[in-house]
Design a protein around this motif. Structure first.
Motif, PDB file in Angstrom:
ATOM      1  N   SER A  84       0.807  -1.211   0.000  1.00  0.00           N
ATOM      2  CA  SER A  84       0.000   0.000   0.000  1.00  0.00           C
ATOM      3  C   SER A  84       0.845   1.267   0.000  1.00  0.00           C
ATOM      4  N   VAL A  85       2.133   1.129   0.235  1.00  0.00           N
ATOM      5  CA  VAL A  85       3.013   2.290   0.304  1.00  0.00           C
ATOM      6  C   VAL A  85       3.509   2.652  -1.094  1.00  0.00           C
ATOM      7  N   PRO A  86       3.481   3.930  -1.458  1.00  0.00           N
ATOM      8  CA  PRO A  86       3.980   4.334  -2.776  1.00  0.00           C
ATOM      9  C   PRO A  86       5.431   3.921  -2.971  1.00  0.00           C
ATOM     10  N   LYS A  87       5.745   3.463  -4.198  1.00  0.00           N
ATOM     11  CA  LYS A  87       7.103   3.024  -4.493  1.00  0.00           C
ATOM     12  C   LYS A  87       7.756   3.846  -5.597  1.00  0.00           C
ATOM     13  N   THR A  88       6.992   4.712  -6.226  1.00  0.00           N
ATOM     14  CA  THR A  88       7.546   5.580  -7.270  1.00  0.00           C
ATOM     15  C   THR A  88       7.133   7.019  -6.981  1.00  0.00           C
ATOM     16  N   ILE A  89       7.822   7.929  -7.601  1.00  0.00           N
ATOM     17  CA  ILE A  89       7.493   9.344  -7.427  1.00  0.00           C
ATOM     18  C   ILE A  89       6.061   9.607  -7.887  1.00  0.00           C
TER      19      ILE A  89
ATOM     20  N   TYR B  95      -0.762   9.832  -4.342  1.00  0.00           N
ATOM     21  CA  TYR B  95      -1.196   9.709  -2.947  1.00  0.00           C
ATOM     22  C   TYR B  95      -1.459  11.085  -2.351  1.00  0.00           C
ATOM     23  N   CYS B  96      -0.558  12.020  -2.578  1.00  0.00           N
ATOM     24  CA  CYS B  96      -0.711  13.376  -2.041  1.00  0.00           C
ATOM     25  C   CYS B  96      -1.932  14.070  -2.636  1.00  0.00           C
ATOM     26  N   GLU B  97      -2.128  13.906  -3.938  1.00  0.00           N
ATOM     27  CA  GLU B  97      -3.271  14.538  -4.588  1.00  0.00           C
ATOM     28  C   GLU B  97      -4.588  13.973  -4.061  1.00  0.00           C
ATOM     29  N   GLN B  98      -4.643  12.666  -3.872  1.00  0.00           N
ATOM     30  CA  GLN B  98      -5.874  12.025  -3.393  1.00  0.00           C
ATOM     31  C   GLN B  98      -6.229  12.467  -1.978  1.00  0.00           C
ATOM     32  N   ASN B  99      -5.232  12.827  -1.190  1.00  0.00           N
ATOM     33  CA  ASN B  99      -5.468  13.201   0.200  1.00  0.00           C
ATOM     34  C   ASN B  99      -5.412  14.706   0.427  1.00  0.00           C
TER      35      ASN B  99
ATOM     36  N   ARG C 212       4.246  21.798   2.120  1.00  0.00           N
ATOM     37  CA  ARG C 212       5.675  22.037   1.846  1.00  0.00           C
ATOM     38  C   ARG C 212       6.398  20.741   1.511  1.00  0.00           C
ATOM     39  N   PHE C 213       5.668  19.746   0.989  1.00  0.00           N
ATOM     40  CA  PHE C 213       6.260  18.520   0.470  1.00  0.00           C
ATOM     41  C   PHE C 213       6.154  18.578  -1.051  1.00  0.00           C
ATOM     42  N   PHE C 214       7.304  18.661  -1.729  1.00  0.00           N
ATOM     43  CA  PHE C 214       7.345  18.837  -3.171  1.00  0.00           C
ATOM     44  C   PHE C 214       7.819  17.537  -3.824  1.00  0.00           C
ATOM     45  N   VAL C 215       6.889  16.835  -4.440  1.00  0.00           N
ATOM     46  CA  VAL C 215       7.160  15.518  -5.013  1.00  0.00           C
ATOM     47  C   VAL C 215       7.472  15.660  -6.499  1.00  0.00           C
ATOM     48  N   GLY C 216       8.682  15.224  -6.867  1.00  0.00           N
ATOM     49  CA  GLY C 216       9.108  15.321  -8.253  1.00  0.00           C
ATOM     50  C   GLY C 216       9.638  16.685  -8.620  1.00  0.00           C
TER      51      GLY C 216
ATOM     52  N   GLU D 200      14.670   3.979  -6.370  1.00  0.00           N
ATOM     53  CA  GLU D 200      13.517   4.880  -6.305  1.00  0.00           C
ATOM     54  C   GLU D 200      12.576   4.505  -5.164  1.00  0.00           C
ATOM     55  N   ALA D 201      12.331   3.193  -4.978  1.00  0.00           N
ATOM     56  CA  ALA D 201      11.418   2.757  -3.918  1.00  0.00           C
ATOM     57  C   ALA D 201      11.926   3.176  -2.547  1.00  0.00           C
ATOM     58  N   TYR D 202      13.213   3.040  -2.344  1.00  0.00           N
ATOM     59  CA  TYR D 202      13.796   3.427  -1.064  1.00  0.00           C
ATOM     60  C   TYR D 202      13.685   4.934  -0.859  1.00  0.00           C
ATOM     61  N   ALA D 203      14.007   5.686  -1.898  1.00  0.00           N
ATOM     62  CA  ALA D 203      13.954   7.143  -1.813  1.00  0.00           C
ATOM     63  C   ALA D 203      12.533   7.618  -1.524  1.00  0.00           C
ATOM     64  N   VAL D 204      11.575   7.050  -2.253  1.00  0.00           N
ATOM     65  CA  VAL D 204      10.176   7.434  -2.063  1.00  0.00           C
ATOM     66  C   VAL D 204       9.720   7.089  -0.649  1.00  0.00           C
TER      67      VAL D 204
END
Length: 267
Positions: free
Chosen positions: A35-40, A46-50, A58-62, A101-105
């Motif tokens: 259930s945890v995001p693994k890509t940017i 996930y952020c958009e849905q919530n 102040r969380f800038f994804v990508g 990427e999965a680790y970074a995300v």
């Protein structure tokens, strides 16, 4: 079982979290649930849905966001993923830089979850403070409305101005009159009506030497008064104090206040 580091080529045990040679994460270690995001892109969705917009959280994804007070993740020109935090002074602290990427995300996702809990906690405190202040404001208004003469109003305002939550909540006795202090708002017991009322004025000697006249935090059945905690005054105050019970369920992303974030630490 030995595995080969995809970053430096060194072989190491497959149970090790990171390569002992270069520090790159072990791709063979299962770190997160499905259930945890693994890509940017998944994290962005996930952020958009919530409703967790970058302007609010102040969380800038990508995005390689350059301004102070920001968390973020992006893929640079070399193909590496960078997880960062821009502190309040504009200094950047890099949490991770590498090809996983999965680790970074997951690093940024976990930090986001921590911040959500932080925001909820601050929201509860803000709601609790507002509720208590509402009760105290109602009490102050009751004091002013109950006074007819201007000189008396000046006296009450002067008393309120000098109050600073410095009195212990509980019962006091001064010159055969019983008082109760509740968050520095005073009440007195009227023997005639056998009820508690706002104290429109309080003797200076009582407020200046309150400790000398303090009886107890608990009701004494032999005191000749009724229990202050049975009054509407106390019920309203207690309801305000306990109003945080359901506050967590009322929280949503629109209540986010990035001013509550610790922007001085590295992460």
């Amino acid at each position: 079982m030995k595995v080969k580091c995809s970053y430096c080529g060194q072989y190491f045990d497959d149970s090790v979290e990171k390569c002992p040679n270069c520090g790159a994460p072990n791709d063979h270690v299962h770190r997160t649930s499905d259930s945890v995001p693994k890509t940017i892109e998944e994290l962005k969705a996930y952020c958009e849905q919530n409703g967790l917009t970058p302007e609010r959280t102040r969380f800038f994804v990508g995005v390689d966001y350059k301004q102070p007070r920001a968390f973020g993740i992006y893929k640079d020109d070399t193909g590496e993923f960078v997880v960062y935090k821009n502190k309040a002074n504009g200094e950047r602290a890099v949490r991770y830089r590498g090809v996983d990427e999965a680790y970074a995300v997951n690093e940024l996702y976990e930090r986001l979850q921590d911040e959500i809990l932080n925001q909820k906690a601050h929201y509860v405190e803000r709601q609790k403070g507002k509720a208590v202040e509402s009760v105290k404001r109602k009490q102050r208004n009751g004091l002013v409305k109950g006074i007819v003469y201007g000189a008396a109003i000046v006296g009450v305002i002067s008393f309120l101005a000098t109050s600073g939550n410095k009195f212990q909540n509980g019962y006091y006795q001064y010159n055969n009159t019983h008082y109760y202090s509740l968050d520095d708002t005073w009440y007195y017991f009227d023997d005639t009506s056998e009820d508690w009322h706002y104290a429109y004025s309080v003797p200076d000697d009582l407020t200046e030497n309150a400790d000398d006249y303090f009886d107890s935090s608990y009701y004494d059945y032999d005191s000749g008064t009724t229990d202050f905690k049975d009054t509407d005054y106390y019920s309203d105050w207690e309801e305000a104090r306990s109003s945080d019970n359901d506050s967590d369920s009322d929280w949503d992303s629109s209540d986010w206040d990035s001013g509550d974030t610790d922007w001085d630490s590295d992460w």
